[in-house]
Design a protein around this motif. Structure first.
Motif, PDB file in Angstrom:
ATOM      1  N   PHE A  57       0.848  -1.198   0.000  1.00 36.29           N
ATOM      2  CA  PHE A  57       0.000   0.000   0.000  1.00 36.29           C
ATOM      3  C   PHE A  57       0.882   1.246   0.000  1.00 36.29           C
ATOM      4  O   PHE A  57       2.020   1.205   0.463  1.00 36.29           O
ATOM      5  CB  PHE A  57      -0.809   0.097   1.310  1.00 36.29           C
ATOM      6  CG  PHE A  57      -1.711  -1.063   1.583  1.00 36.29           C
ATOM      7  CD1 PHE A  57      -3.018  -1.047   1.135  1.00 36.29           C
ATOM      8  CD2 PHE A  57      -1.260  -2.155   2.316  1.00 36.29           C
ATOM      9  CE1 PHE A  57      -3.868  -2.104   1.422  1.00 36.29           C
ATOM     10  CE2 PHE A  57      -2.098  -3.216   2.593  1.00 36.29           C
ATOM     11  CZ  PHE A  57      -3.414  -3.187   2.137  1.00 36.29           C
ATOM     12  N   SER A  58       0.305   2.357  -0.433  1.00 33.36           N
ATOM     13  CA  SER A  58       0.903   3.660  -0.135  1.00 33.36           C
ATOM     14  C   SER A  58       0.289   4.122   1.176  1.00 33.36           C
ATOM     15  O   SER A  58      -0.886   3.863   1.419  1.00 33.36           O
ATOM     16  CB  SER A  58       0.591   4.669  -1.238  1.00 33.36           C
ATOM     17  OG  SER A  58       1.370   4.385  -2.366  1.00 33.36           O
ATOM     18  N   HIS A  59       1.056   4.823   1.961  1.00 29.48           N
ATOM     19  CA  HIS A  59       0.584   5.186   3.306  1.00 29.48           C
ATOM     20  C   HIS A  59      -0.296   6.445   3.257  1.00 29.48           C
ATOM     21  O   HIS A  59       0.088   7.512   3.731  1.00 29.48           O
ATOM     22  CB  HIS A  59       1.807   5.398   4.199  1.00 29.48           C
ATOM     23  CG  HIS A  59       1.489   5.413   5.654  1.00 29.48           C
ATOM     24  ND1 HIS A  59       1.051   4.304   6.325  1.00 29.48           N
ATOM     25  CD2 HIS A  59       1.523   6.410   6.563  1.00 29.48           C
ATOM     26  CE1 HIS A  59       0.841   4.613   7.588  1.00 29.48           C
ATOM     27  NE2 HIS A  59       1.116   5.891   7.753  1.00 29.48           N
ATOM     28  N   THR A  60      -1.462   6.309   2.666  1.00 27.08           N
ATOM     29  CA  THR A  60      -2.360   7.468   2.547  1.00 27.08           C
ATOM     30  C   THR A  60      -3.274   7.540   3.782  1.00 27.08           C
ATOM     31  O   THR A  60      -3.295   6.629   4.603  1.00 27.08           O
ATOM     32  CB  THR A  60      -3.256   7.312   1.304  1.00 27.08           C
ATOM     33  OG1 THR A  60      -4.048   6.126   1.493  1.00 27.08           O
ATOM     34  CG2 THR A  60      -2.426   7.160   0.036  1.00 27.08           C
ATOM     35  N   TYR A  61      -4.089   8.588   3.834  1.00 24.87           N
ATOM     36  CA  TYR A  61      -5.016   8.709   4.970  1.00 24.87           C
ATOM     37  C   TYR A  61      -5.965   7.517   5.013  1.00 24.87           C
ATOM     38  O   TYR A  61      -6.256   6.973   6.068  1.00 24.87           O
ATOM     39  CB  TYR A  61      -5.815  10.010   4.874  1.00 24.87           C
ATOM     40  CG  TYR A  61      -4.986  11.226   5.179  1.00 24.87           C
ATOM     41  CD1 TYR A  61      -4.360  11.370   6.415  1.00 24.87           C
ATOM     42  CD2 TYR A  61      -4.806  12.222   4.237  1.00 24.87           C
ATOM     43  CE1 TYR A  61      -3.585  12.478   6.703  1.00 24.87           C
ATOM     44  CE2 TYR A  61      -4.038  13.337   4.517  1.00 24.87           C
ATOM     45  CZ  TYR A  61      -3.426  13.461   5.753  1.00 24.87           C
ATOM     46  OH  TYR A  61      -2.654  14.546   6.028  1.00 24.87           O
ATOM     47  N   GLN A  62      -6.455   7.112   3.820  1.00 25.43           N
ATOM     48  CA  GLN A  62      -7.377   5.973   3.792  1.00 25.43           C
ATOM     49  C   GLN A  62      -6.697   4.699   4.269  1.00 25.43           C
ATOM     50  O   GLN A  62      -7.255   3.937   5.050  1.00 25.43           O
ATOM     51  CB  GLN A  62      -7.900   5.755   2.366  1.00 25.43           C
ATOM     52  CG  GLN A  62      -9.049   6.653   2.029  1.00 25.43           C
ATOM     53  CD  GLN A  62      -9.631   6.343   0.655  1.00 25.43           C
ATOM     54  OE1 GLN A  62      -9.254   5.377   0.000  1.00 25.43           O
ATOM     55  NE2 GLN A  62     -10.546   7.183   0.218  1.00 25.43           N
ATOM     56  N   VAL A  63      -5.488   4.480   3.775  1.00 25.54           N
ATOM     57  CA  VAL A  63      -4.774   3.250   4.156  1.00 25.54           C
ATOM     58  C   VAL A  63      -4.502   3.239   5.661  1.00 25.54           C
ATOM     59  O   VAL A  63      -4.681   2.219   6.328  1.00 25.54           O
ATOM     60  CB  VAL A  63      -3.480   3.105   3.324  1.00 25.54           C
ATOM     61  CG1 VAL A  63      -2.580   2.019   3.889  1.00 25.54           C
ATOM     62  CG2 VAL A  63      -3.836   2.805   1.866  1.00 25.54           C
ATOM     63  N   ARG A  64      -4.112   4.379   6.202  1.00 22.74           N
ATOM     64  CA  ARG A  64      -3.914   4.483   7.652  1.00 22.74           C
ATOM     65  C   ARG A  64      -5.187   4.089   8.389  1.00 22.74           C
ATOM     66  O   ARG A  64      -5.145   3.548   9.476  1.00 22.74           O
ATOM     67  CB  ARG A  64      -3.650   5.942   8.041  1.00 22.74           C
ATOM     68  CG  ARG A  64      -2.228   6.328   8.001  1.00 22.74           C
ATOM     69  CD  ARG A  64      -2.142   7.804   8.249  1.00 22.74           C
ATOM     70  NE  ARG A  64      -1.428   8.384   7.130  1.00 22.74           N
ATOM     71  CZ  ARG A  64      -0.688   9.463   7.204  1.00 22.74           C
ATOM     72  NH1 ARG A  64      -0.597  10.114   8.343  1.00 22.74           N
ATOM     73  NH2 ARG A  64      -0.049   9.907   6.181  1.00 22.74           N
TER      74      ARG A  64
END
Ligand SMILES: Cc1cc2nc3c(=O)[nH]c(=O)nc-3n(C[C@H](O)[C@H](O)[C@H](O)COP(=O)(O)OP(=O)(O)OC[C@H]3O[C@@H](n4cnc5c(N)ncnc54)[C@H](O)[C@@H]3O)c2cc1C
Length: 328
Positions: free
Chosen positions: A94-101
């Protein structure tokens, strides 16, 4: 070996920059460790982004449902969980975006799997794969390894991998549309109105050129000088935290651990010391030019070109030279 699942984030049916960074990271892992990259999308009306992605690998799995039209942590975690359980990949990237967090920890827990989040990169040591992430506000780098059986979930910090380094496949890949296998009432939240950013908010993460100012600029009236340099270079103005804290520039211009993470082609740092909290937001820049009168300033550790001197003497002729070069 084994599959490497890359989660490609989309917003309103459009792939985000983070999507390409996750695909780039998965491709790099596949190159180093062997294995096949499978790209995964979650949402509604994914046709366009799925075919766009298909040019970069041999398989895209798109989990679609009207109940995934708006992002919810429950919905996205359930959707990805079904793909992961079915495919049993070695790594999920994943990329560590707000959604992924928001959803990745829940997803990992539901799979009884481990997640190493916000990584800067990885390295191989014999048969071991070591993921590097910062701790204590970026003061230290920690080496972290997975223990136990896959799937292993990893999120990478923005700009840890360049989205434009994705490698196209030899032929367009297959797109597999998967219907979401969960009941609508398993989603326990209902999204409210979308958060609307402040008027005039700039998305520095998309800027190709940034001229950033620090306390070395001394007074708000001197910002004009940086603005002129930014204009000459066709770039955006950014700043270190004290400049925004003082209200000299709005908060959306702040770069660093508590501001935006940027990765422009050119980052010009004027009178910025280069504290670690600032560096974590800009070290993904391709070329860094630092102007600082202190030769010991930490910004020079990450600078491609360093100029030791007074910015008030250096910047005005620099602007003139850029203008001349553009005119000529
Ligand atoms: C939890 C936490 C979060 C933080 N988040 C962020 C963040 O997101 N972003 C961020 O930037 N900071 C952040 N900080 C603050 C950070 O630690 C530094 O204090 C800050 O980055 C310093 O800003 P600066 O480089 O502008 O100022 P200074 O450190 O004061 O540096 C000014 C520099 O200008 C140089 N200078 C002075 N005059 C001239 C001149 N005439 N010509 C050329 N150079 C000159 C000096 O040599 C010096 O290096 C955070 C701190 C904490 C504790």
């Amino acid at each position: 070996m084994g599959e490497i699942l890359a989660y490609a984030e989309q917003s309103g049916g459009k792939l985000t920059r983070a999507a390409w960074e996750a695909v780039a990271a998965a491709q790099r892992l596949a190159e180093d460790a062997g294995g096949r990259v499978v790209m995964t999308l979650v949402g509604q009306d994914l046709h366009r982004s799925a075919s766009e992605l298909a040019a970069f690998g041999d398989e895209v799995v798109a989990v679609e449902s009207p109940s995934l039209g708006e992002y919810t942590a429950d919905g996205y975690a359930l959707a990805l969980r079904s793909v992961i359980e079915q495919r049993r990949p070695r790594w999920v990237v994943f990329s560590h975006t707000y959604q992924v967090r928001d959803f990745a920890p829940k997803l990992a827990a539901s799979l009884n799997a481990a997640l190493i989040s916000d990584c800067l990169g990885y390295r191989r040591q014999a048969d071991r794969w070591i993921f590097v992430r910062q701790v204590f506000q970026g003061k230290f780098n920690a080496d972290v390894e997975f223990d136990g059986d896959p799937p292993h979930l990893i999120s990478f910090q923005a700009a840890a991998f360049r989205g434009d380094s994705v490698v196209p496949g030899p032929a367009p890949g297959r797109v597999t549309a998967v219907a979401a296998a969960f009941a609508a009432d398993q989603i326990r939240t209902r999204p409210g109105e979308r958060f609307r950013e402040a008027k005039q908010a700039v998305d520095l993460s998309q800027a190709e050129v940034i001229v950033a100012v620090g306390r070395g600029i001394k007074a708000p009236e001197n910002l004009e000088l940086a603005r002129q340099l930014a204009e000459a270079l066709g770039g955006e103005l950014g700043a270190s935290r004290p400049i925004c804290d003082s209200g000299w520039l709005p908060m959306d211009r702040q770069i660093g651990s508590s501001g935006q993470t940027v990765a422009p082609k050119l980052y010009v740092a004027l009178g910025i010391s280069g504290a670690i909290q600032h560096q974590v937001g800009m070290k993904g820049s391709r070329t860094v030019v630092a102007i600082n009168k202190d030769p010991e300033a930490p910004i020079f550790e990450v600078a491609s070109y360093g100029v030791v001197g007074d910015l008030f003497e250096i910047v005005p002729p620099l602007i003139e030279e850029i203008k001349k070069a553009k005119a000529g």
